[in-house]
Design a protein around this motif. Structure first.
Motif, short mmCIF file in Angstrom:
data_model
loop_
_atom_site.label_atom_id
_atom_site.label_comp_id
_atom_site.label_asym_id
_atom_site.label_seq_id
_atom_site.Cartn_x
_atom_site.Cartn_y
_atom_site.Cartn_z
N PHE A 28 0.82 -1.21 0.00
CA PHE A 28 0.00 0.00 0.00
C PHE A 28 0.86 1.26 0.00
N THR A 153 -6.06 -0.45 -2.58
CA THR A 153 -6.29 0.43 -1.43
C THR A 153 -5.46 1.69 -1.54
N ILE A 264 -10.75 -1.73 -5.51
CA ILE A 264 -10.75 -2.73 -4.45
C ILE A 264 -11.79 -3.81 -4.73
#
Length: 390
Positions: A28, A153, A264
């Motif tokens: 991420f 994300t 997502i």
């Protein structure tokens, strides 16, 4: 070796999933770092006195560097504990973003982006198949979706939040926050990842052997090249595209948030679909990306129509990482790390080439040109998908 891996996973199942979450956090922060300039091209370009086309080099440089660093790092560190490598690479990324936040010239920013490229290439080549070593075999598909959920994300919370921070406190603040996030990821991985001794070592001479001897892998790499080049050729310039079509500057952040939420959804949907039909999932990806780009190119835009196109685009691109990585693992089950390094190289060459060619097109043609050409490249992937046997 397989027996040892399974024994390690079964011994600490809870810790294995915590380790998966730590790697997802690292992905991420890494992908937020790599994609952050997409939402900041205009303010960075204005502050450092470069055109939007030149500012696109902030995406091109790390992509190009990652393409070469993936196999280089994988080979040179073949005997180093993978846990230590993952921690070191995320630490490098965090430090580079902090340097970007203090840069007074575009050259310094590009140097920092060079270092980020090293981190991206090395981390992805190691982390791509790491779920195999962290959780029981029957949970590998879900764990891989979770790890690559960090990519989507990043689009949901990373890029839009970075854009929002940039709008409020300036682009330097956005880079600083991502740098601190990277350092937090380092701490999480240091505490949660188990020791991961290198399982296989290979040389540069082995890479062409893996490539030449595996037709399914070659198909996967060709598919990756076309789809990712087409995507980044257009997506790198999504902010100026939307502004050119009359979408308000204050709505760009929320629209990127919509894109990321759809991403997502696409990622976790693909996590279940690839086990049923890898080929159909890849076909759906190409169709969704093409439809979204052509819609943005020809439709009269309001915030609603732009959001609709970005939802379709996000669903399609969100499914890309887990789908393509699954293809790689199925194509090369006995040489996963070597194949993953080739995949990461192709992926990042495609990012760099897409952003670079997009910059040339934006400077020479109407900005919708990147949408038409990007869609055309993705359509070329359909024959490859339908000839595959996976």
């Amino acid at each position: 070796m397989t027996t040892i891996r399974i024994a390690e996973r079964e011994r600490t199942p809870v810790r294995g999933w915590l380790a998966v979450l730590a790697v997802a956090l690292g992905i991420f922060s890494l992908m937020t770092s790599e994609l952050l300039p997409v939402g900041l091209l205009t303010p960075v370009g204005a502050a450092l006195r470069v055109s939007e086309g030149a500012a696109g080099l902030m995406v091109t440089v790390p992509g190009l560097v990652a393409a070469f660093s993936a196999p280089l790092i994988t080979v040179l560190t073949g005997r180093v504990d993978r846990r230590l490598m993952l921690i070191a690479l995320i630490a490098l990324m965090g430090a580079a973003n902090l340097a970007s936040s203090m840069a007074t010239s575009f050259a310094v920013v590009l140097l920092a982006r060079f270092l980020i490229g090293i981190a991206v290439g090395g981390f992805w080549s190691i982390a791509g198949g790491i779920a195999l070593r962290l959780v029981p075999e029957h949970q590998v598909g879900r764990a891989t979706a979770v790890i690559f959920g960090g990519v989507e994300t990043a689009s949901v919370f990373g890029v839009p939040t970075g854009t929002f921070i940039g709008d409020l406190g300036g682009w330097r603040a956005a880079f600083a926050v991502v740098g601190l996030l990277g350092l937090f990821s380092v701490v999480a991985m240091a505490f949660l990842l188990p020791r991961l001794p290198a399982e296989h070592s290979f040389t540069f001479a082995d890479l062409p052997k893996v490539f030449r001897g595996n037709a399914a892998l070659r198909s996967a790499l060709a598919l990756t090249f076309l789809v990712i080049t087409g995507h980044f050729l257009a997506y790198t310039f999504v902010r100026p595209i939307l502004l050119d079509h009359g979408v308000g500057d204050s709505t760009i952040g929320p629209l990127l948030l919509v894109f990321g939420i759809a991403g997502i959804t696409g990622n976790f949907a693909a996590g279940g679909l690839v086990s049923k039909s890898l080929r159909r999932t890849a076909t759906a990806i190409a169709a969704a990306l093409t439809l979204a780009m052509l819609t943005l190119a020809v439709a009269d835009h309001t915030t609603i129509t732009a959001a609709a196109a970005l939802i379709v685009w996000g669903l399609g691109y969100g499914a890309v990482p887990v789908t393509f990585q699954t293809w790689i693992m199925r194509a090369a089950p006995d040489t996963t790390e070597a194949a993953s390094s080739l995949f990461v190289s192709t992926f990042n060459i495609s990012i760099a080439l897409g952003a670079l060619c997009g910059g040339v097109i934006v400077n020479a043609l109407p900005i919708t040109g990147v949408l038409w050409i990007g869609a055309g490249l993705i359509l070329l992937a359909l024959p490859i998908i339908h000839r595959s046997r996976l």
